[in-house]
Design a protein around this motif. Structure first.
Motif, short mmCIF file in Angstrom:
data_model
loop_
_atom_site.label_atom_id
_atom_site.label_comp_id
_atom_site.label_asym_id
_atom_site.label_seq_id
_atom_site.Cartn_x
_atom_site.Cartn_y
_atom_site.Cartn_z
N VAL A 152 25.45 13.12 92.93
CA VAL A 152 26.15 12.31 93.92
C VAL A 152 25.48 10.95 94.04
N ILE A 153 26.21 9.94 93.58
CA ILE A 153 25.75 8.56 93.64
C ILE A 153 26.95 7.76 94.14
N PRO A 154 26.73 6.78 95.00
CA PRO A 154 27.86 5.94 95.40
C PRO A 154 28.54 5.36 94.16
N GLU A 155 29.86 5.26 94.21
CA GLU A 155 30.64 4.89 93.03
C GLU A 155 30.22 3.56 92.41
N GLN A 156 30.03 2.53 93.23
CA GLN A 156 29.65 1.23 92.67
C GLN A 156 28.26 1.29 92.03
N GLU A 157 27.35 2.06 92.61
CA GLU A 157 26.02 2.22 92.03
C GLU A 157 26.10 2.89 90.66
N LEU A 158 26.96 3.89 90.54
CA LEU A 158 27.13 4.56 89.26
C LEU A 158 27.73 3.60 88.23
N LYS A 159 28.70 2.80 88.65
CA LYS A 159 29.27 1.81 87.74
C LYS A 159 28.21 0.82 87.29
N ASN A 160 27.34 0.40 88.19
CA ASN A 160 26.26 -0.52 87.84
C ASN A 160 25.29 0.12 86.84
N LYS A 212 37.86 5.27 88.53
CA LYS A 212 37.04 6.42 88.14
C LYS A 212 37.63 7.20 86.95
N LYS A 213 38.91 7.55 87.00
CA LYS A 213 39.51 8.38 85.96
C LYS A 213 39.37 7.73 84.58
N PHE A 214 39.77 6.47 84.48
CA PHE A 214 39.69 5.77 83.20
C PHE A 214 38.25 5.41 82.85
N ASN A 215 37.45 5.11 83.85
CA ASN A 215 36.06 4.74 83.64
C ASN A 215 35.30 5.88 82.96
N ARG A 216 35.46 7.07 83.51
CA ARG A 216 34.79 8.24 82.92
C ARG A 216 35.23 8.44 81.47
N LEU A 217 36.53 8.43 81.25
CA LEU A 217 37.08 8.66 79.92
C LEU A 217 36.63 7.59 78.93
N PHE A 218 36.75 6.32 79.30
CA PHE A 218 36.37 5.23 78.41
C PHE A 218 34.88 5.26 78.09
N ASN A 219 34.03 5.54 79.09
CA ASN A 219 32.59 5.58 78.85
C ASN A 219 32.22 6.70 77.90
N ILE A 220 32.81 7.86 78.06
CA ILE A 220 32.49 8.99 77.17
C ILE A 220 32.94 8.68 75.75
#
Length: 156
Positions: free
Chosen positions: A26-34, A102-110
């Motif tokens: 559990v990390i705040p979403e913007q922190e995880l994006k960073n 989030k949905k696309f971010n996870r997919l694109f990063n993987i």
């Protein structure tokens, strides 16, 4: 029953929810994006330095300028374009990982991290220095995959 358990029950704490949260990342979403973006920056810097150091190997630049094969591979405009397109994936992910939902971010990063691992191992040079940089890029890519795979947010 311990005093902690009885106090938690009085306060209405749901142990199943608590267990689920404690077992996830559990990390705040913007922190995880960073963090994802920072790993992509790390990968790009290592890619650049791997190439810079590789150019300094004796005879490498002479072969490149002469247009001859380098480690059995002839450098053509098509090969350079393919390399540029593959390099654009981690470059784009620096920005995309900060702004995608989030949905696309996870997919694109993987997907991008898997492609990057294949690219850095497939385009590798048989030098110790290159494999040093390559191993750092692979570790960072695996970290990206792990962060994206386990992505949980405090929002439900």
């Amino acid at each position: 029953m311990s005093s902690i358990s009885s106090t938690a029950k009085k306060e209405g704490v749901d142990f199943n929810e608590l267990r689920e949260i404690s077992n996830s990342y559990v990390i705040p979403e913007q922190e995880l994006k960073n963090r994802l973006s920072a790993f992509w920056i790390f990968i790009m810097i290592n890619m650049a330095f791997a190439d810079i150091v590789g150019f300094s190997y004796p005879g490498f630049m002479a072969k490149l300028v002469a247009g001859g094969p380098i480690e059995g591979i002839v450098v053509t405009p098509t090969l350079l374009m393919i390399g540029a397109l593959l390099l654009e994936i981690p470059t784009s992910m620096i920005i995309l990982s900060r702004f995608l939902k989030k949905k696309f971010n996870r997919l694109f990063n993987i997907i991008a991290a898997v492609i990057t691992i294949i690219y850095v191992t497939g385009m590798s040079s048989p030098t110790v220095v290159y494999w040093f940089f390559c191993s750092l890029e692979i570790v960072a890519s695996v970290m990206i995959i792990a962060l994206a795979w386990k992505w949980r947010t405090t929002e439900r």
